[in-house]
Design an enzyme around this catalytic site. Structure first.
Site, mmCIF file in Angstrom:
data_model
loop_
_atom_site.group_PDB
_atom_site.id
_atom_site.type_symbol
_atom_site.label_atom_id
_atom_site.label_comp_id
_atom_site.label_asym_id
_atom_site.label_seq_id
_atom_site.Cartn_x
_atom_site.Cartn_y
_atom_site.Cartn_z
ATOM 1 N N LYS A 150 0.835 -1.211 0.000
ATOM 2 C CA LYS A 150 0.000 0.000 0.000
ATOM 3 C C LYS A 150 0.870 1.263 0.000
ATOM 4 O O LYS A 150 0.636 2.190 -0.761
ATOM 5 C CB LYS A 150 -0.919 0.032 1.244
ATOM 6 C CG LYS A 150 -1.849 -1.155 1.373
ATOM 7 C CD LYS A 150 -2.705 -1.065 2.627
ATOM 8 C CE LYS A 150 -1.947 -1.163 3.936
ATOM 9 N NZ LYS A 150 -1.290 -2.470 4.191
ATOM 10 N N ARG A 175 -9.592 1.288 9.223
ATOM 11 C CA ARG A 175 -9.144 -0.079 9.502
ATOM 12 C C ARG A 175 -10.173 -0.896 10.263
ATOM 13 O O ARG A 175 -9.933 -2.063 10.560
ATOM 14 C CB ARG A 175 -7.885 -0.004 10.343
ATOM 15 C CG ARG A 175 -6.626 -0.324 9.573
ATOM 16 C CD ARG A 175 -5.471 -0.108 10.499
ATOM 17 N NE ARG A 175 -4.381 -0.970 10.222
ATOM 18 C CZ ARG A 175 -3.297 -0.579 9.561
ATOM 19 N NH1 ARG A 175 -3.200 0.631 9.076
ATOM 20 N NH2 ARG A 175 -2.313 -1.414 9.392
ATOM 21 N N ARG A 178 11.689 -6.103 4.260
ATOM 22 C CA ARG A 178 11.568 -4.635 4.214
ATOM 23 C C ARG A 178 12.626 -3.961 5.093
ATOM 24 O O ARG A 178 12.856 -4.372 6.224
ATOM 25 C CB ARG A 178 10.172 -4.208 4.675
ATOM 26 C CG ARG A 178 10.068 -2.686 4.821
ATOM 27 C CD ARG A 178 8.671 -2.188 4.967
ATOM 28 N NE ARG A 178 7.904 -2.848 5.998
ATOM 29 C CZ ARG A 178 6.596 -2.724 6.135
ATOM 30 N NH1 ARG A 178 5.924 -1.978 5.282
ATOM 31 N NH2 ARG A 178 5.955 -3.352 7.092
ATOM 32 N N ARG A 183 11.605 -2.519 10.815
ATOM 33 C CA ARG A 183 10.562 -2.038 11.734
ATOM 34 C C ARG A 183 10.354 -3.032 12.865
ATOM 35 O O ARG A 183 10.396 -4.241 12.656
ATOM 36 C CB ARG A 183 9.245 -1.860 10.954
ATOM 37 C CG ARG A 183 9.049 -0.461 10.438
ATOM 38 C CD ARG A 183 7.911 -0.311 9.468
ATOM 39 N NE ARG A 183 6.630 -0.896 9.881
ATOM 40 C CZ ARG A 183 5.502 -0.763 9.197
ATOM 41 N NH1 ARG A 183 5.484 -0.067 8.057
ATOM 42 N NH2 ARG A 183 4.380 -1.322 9.607
ATOM 43 N N ARG A 223 -0.620 -8.954 13.421
ATOM 44 C CA ARG A 223 -1.165 -7.936 12.498
ATOM 45 C C ARG A 223 -2.073 -8.582 11.458
ATOM 46 O O ARG A 223 -3.106 -8.028 11.096
ATOM 47 C CB ARG A 223 -0.011 -7.201 11.801
ATOM 48 C CG ARG A 223 0.718 -6.250 12.741
ATOM 49 C CD ARG A 223 2.096 -5.871 12.216
ATOM 50 N NE ARG A 223 2.064 -5.128 10.980
ATOM 51 C CZ ARG A 223 3.102 -5.023 10.140
ATOM 52 N NH1 ARG A 223 4.237 -5.634 10.401
ATOM 53 N NH2 ARG A 223 2.990 -4.325 9.046
HETATM 54 P P1 AP5 Z 1 4.879 -1.600 1.750
HETATM 55 O O1 AP5 Z 1 4.536 -0.719 0.612
HETATM 56 O O2 AP5 Z 1 5.605 -1.025 2.931
HETATM 57 O O3 AP5 Z 1 3.569 -2.375 2.246
HETATM 58 P P2 AP5 Z 1 2.336 -1.847 3.117
HETATM 59 O O4 AP5 Z 1 1.127 -2.516 2.594
HETATM 60 O O5 AP5 Z 1 2.344 -0.355 3.179
HETATM 61 O O6 AP5 Z 1 2.752 -2.494 4.491
HETATM 62 P P3 AP5 Z 1 2.643 -1.982 6.001
HETATM 63 O O7 AP5 Z 1 3.292 -3.053 6.819
HETATM 64 O O8 AP5 Z 1 3.192 -0.592 6.151
HETATM 65 O O9 AP5 Z 1 1.139 -1.961 6.211
HETATM 66 P P4 AP5 Z 1 0.409 -2.050 7.555
HETATM 67 O O10 AP5 Z 1 -0.969 -1.721 7.157
HETATM 68 O O11 AP5 Z 1 0.549 -3.320 8.298
HETATM 69 O O12 AP5 Z 1 1.210 -1.024 8.469
HETATM 70 P P5 AP5 Z 1 0.946 0.491 8.874
HETATM 71 O O13 AP5 Z 1 2.233 1.172 8.793
HETATM 72 O O14 AP5 Z 1 -0.231 1.039 8.168
HETATM 73 O O15 AP5 Z 1 5.728 -2.844 1.153
HETATM 74 C C1 AP5 Z 1 6.276 -3.833 2.007
HETATM 75 C C2 AP5 Z 1 7.633 -4.312 1.418
HETATM 76 O O16 AP5 Z 1 7.394 -4.961 0.174
HETATM 77 C C3 AP5 Z 1 8.633 -3.182 1.119
HETATM 78 O O17 AP5 Z 1 9.930 -3.618 1.411
HETATM 79 C C4 AP5 Z 1 8.478 -2.929 -0.387
HETATM 80 O O18 AP5 Z 1 9.689 -2.467 -0.964
HETATM 81 C C5 AP5 Z 1 8.100 -4.323 -0.887
HETATM 82 N N1 AP5 Z 1 7.191 -4.303 -2.039
HETATM 83 C C6 AP5 Z 1 6.124 -3.515 -2.237
HETATM 84 N N2 AP5 Z 1 5.502 -3.816 -3.391
HETATM 85 C C7 AP5 Z 1 6.211 -4.855 -3.931
HETATM 86 C C8 AP5 Z 1 6.070 -5.644 -5.119
HETATM 87 N N3 AP5 Z 1 5.061 -5.438 -6.003
HETATM 88 N N4 AP5 Z 1 6.963 -6.629 -5.347
HETATM 89 C C9 AP5 Z 1 7.989 -6.862 -4.454
HETATM 90 N N5 AP5 Z 1 8.173 -6.155 -3.330
HETATM 91 C C10 AP5 Z 1 7.288 -5.161 -3.065
HETATM 92 O O19 AP5 Z 1 0.517 0.324 10.404
HETATM 93 C C11 AP5 Z 1 1.428 -0.085 11.395
HETATM 94 C C12 AP5 Z 1 0.711 -0.142 12.741
HETATM 95 O O20 AP5 Z 1 0.226 1.174 13.082
HETATM 96 C C13 AP5 Z 1 -0.538 -1.028 12.786
HETATM 97 O O21 AP5 Z 1 -0.204 -2.381 13.060
HETATM 98 C C14 AP5 Z 1 -1.319 -0.376 13.935
HETATM 99 O O22 AP5 Z 1 -0.779 -0.732 15.182
HETATM 100 C C15 AP5 Z 1 -1.059 1.108 13.713
HETATM 101 N N6 AP5 Z 1 -2.057 1.743 12.843
HETATM 102 C C16 AP5 Z 1 -1.845 2.302 11.607
HETATM 103 N N7 AP5 Z 1 -2.982 2.798 11.106
HETATM 104 C C17 AP5 Z 1 -3.947 2.551 12.032
HETATM 105 C C18 AP5 Z 1 -5.339 2.806 12.080
HETATM 106 N N8 AP5 Z 1 -5.998 3.400 11.062
HETATM 107 N N9 AP5 Z 1 -6.018 2.405 13.185
HETATM 108 C C19 AP5 Z 1 -5.387 1.804 14.219
HETATM 109 N N10 AP5 Z 1 -4.073 1.508 14.235
HETATM 110 C C20 AP5 Z 1 -3.360 1.893 13.148
#
Ligand code: AP5
Length: 213
Positions: A13, A88, A127, A160, A171
């Site tokens: 994402k 979410r 990552r 991370r 997660r």
């Molecule tokens: P990346 O683009 O980083 O993936 P992502 O989907 O953004 O992954 P996240 O882990 O950031 O999502 P998440 O929803 O779990 O975490 P968030 O930060 O929102 O890609 C991942 C890897 O793959 C990278 O190395 C990239 O280079 C590689 N890649 C990408 N595309 C590729 C492809 N096509 N081919 C090969 N490689 C590829 O949330 C973290 C925490 O924050 C949550 O657990 C929660 O505790 C809290 N939080 C955040 N938002 C909320 C909310 N709205 N409500 C409550 N808690 C929240």
């Protein structure tokens, strides 16, 4: 227009949100990035959030909404934004609707990214993120030129805290239980497009552009 990117942890994402933001000149609003910034600054809300993030749990809605409301008030969001990682759960869906009122309610689009669990684990475990500028890498799919160092600013790359195996499992569980049900909600309102997120970053971006056309 509000474009919501939804999908399991590590599906890509953030990667796609950054590319889309550059292409359509609308800011990426990532609640995960906002929270990590608050943790880095050691703000009281950031420290409270950290405990939930380290366990792979959702941060309470009240905290998220405080950060989000503040961010959406900034002038760069006047014409819309790309929401990455929000909403979410169903209560965040309702909070968003209340916040937007009539302003953008009719222009919400949701892209739901889908990929196999094996691929998710590969993406998450490889990552690496730059401590200084936040640029993202993958040790196999997108490695830095110099091992452990950012191509853009030379900053140190780190893994991370929530990309450890037991937290990843938590997660995924939270995603299935709390987040997946909102895909049905948006599908019923006719604003959802599913995106096959297998393949290279550019291939996936091609599908994103196609879905928004
Ligand atoms: P990346 O683009 O980083 O993936 P992502 O989907 O953004 O992954 P996240 O882990 O950031 O999502 P998440 O929803 O779990 O975490 P968030 O930060 O929102 O890609 C991942 C890897 O793959 C990278 O190395 C990239 O280079 C590689 N890649 C990408 N595309 C590729 C492809 N096509 N081919 C090969 N490689 C590829 O949330 C973290 C925490 O924050 C949550 O657990 C929660 O505790 C809290 N939080 C955040 N938002 C909320 C909310 N709205 N409500 C409550 N808690 C929240």
């Amino acid at each position: 227009m509000i474009i919501i990117l939804i999908g399991p942890p590590g599906v890509g994402k953030g990667t796609q949100a950054k590319m889309l933001s550059g292409r359509i000149q609308v800011p990426q609003v990532s609640t995960g990035d906002i929270l990590r910034e608050a943790v880095k600054e050691k703000s009281p809300l950031g420290l409270e959030a950290k405990d939930y993030m380290d366990r792979g749990k959702l941060v309470p809605d009240e905290i998220i909404m405080k950060f989000l409301e503040e961010r959406l008030k900034k002038p760069d969001c006047a014409k819309g934004c790309i929401l990455d990682g929000f909403p979410r759960n169903i209560s965040q869906v309702h909070a968003l609707e209340k916040l937007l009122g009539r302003r953008h309610k009719d222009t919400i689009r949701m892209l739901a990214f889908e990929v196999s669990e094996v691929e998710l684990l590969k993406r998450l475990s490889g990552r690496r993120v730059c401590k200084k500028c936040g640029s993202m890498y993958h040790i196999i799919f997108d490695p830095p030129v110099n091992d452990g160092l950012c191509n853009k600013c030379g900053g140190e790359l780190y893994q991370r805290d929530d990309d450890k195996e037991d937290v990843i499992r938590a997660r995924m569980e939270v995603y299935r239980k709390d987040t997946e049900p909102i895909i049905d909600y948006y599908e019923k309102s006719g604003v959802l497009r599913r995106i096959n997120a297998e393949g290279t970053v550019d291939q996936v971006f091609g599908r994103v552009e196609e879905a928004l056309r």
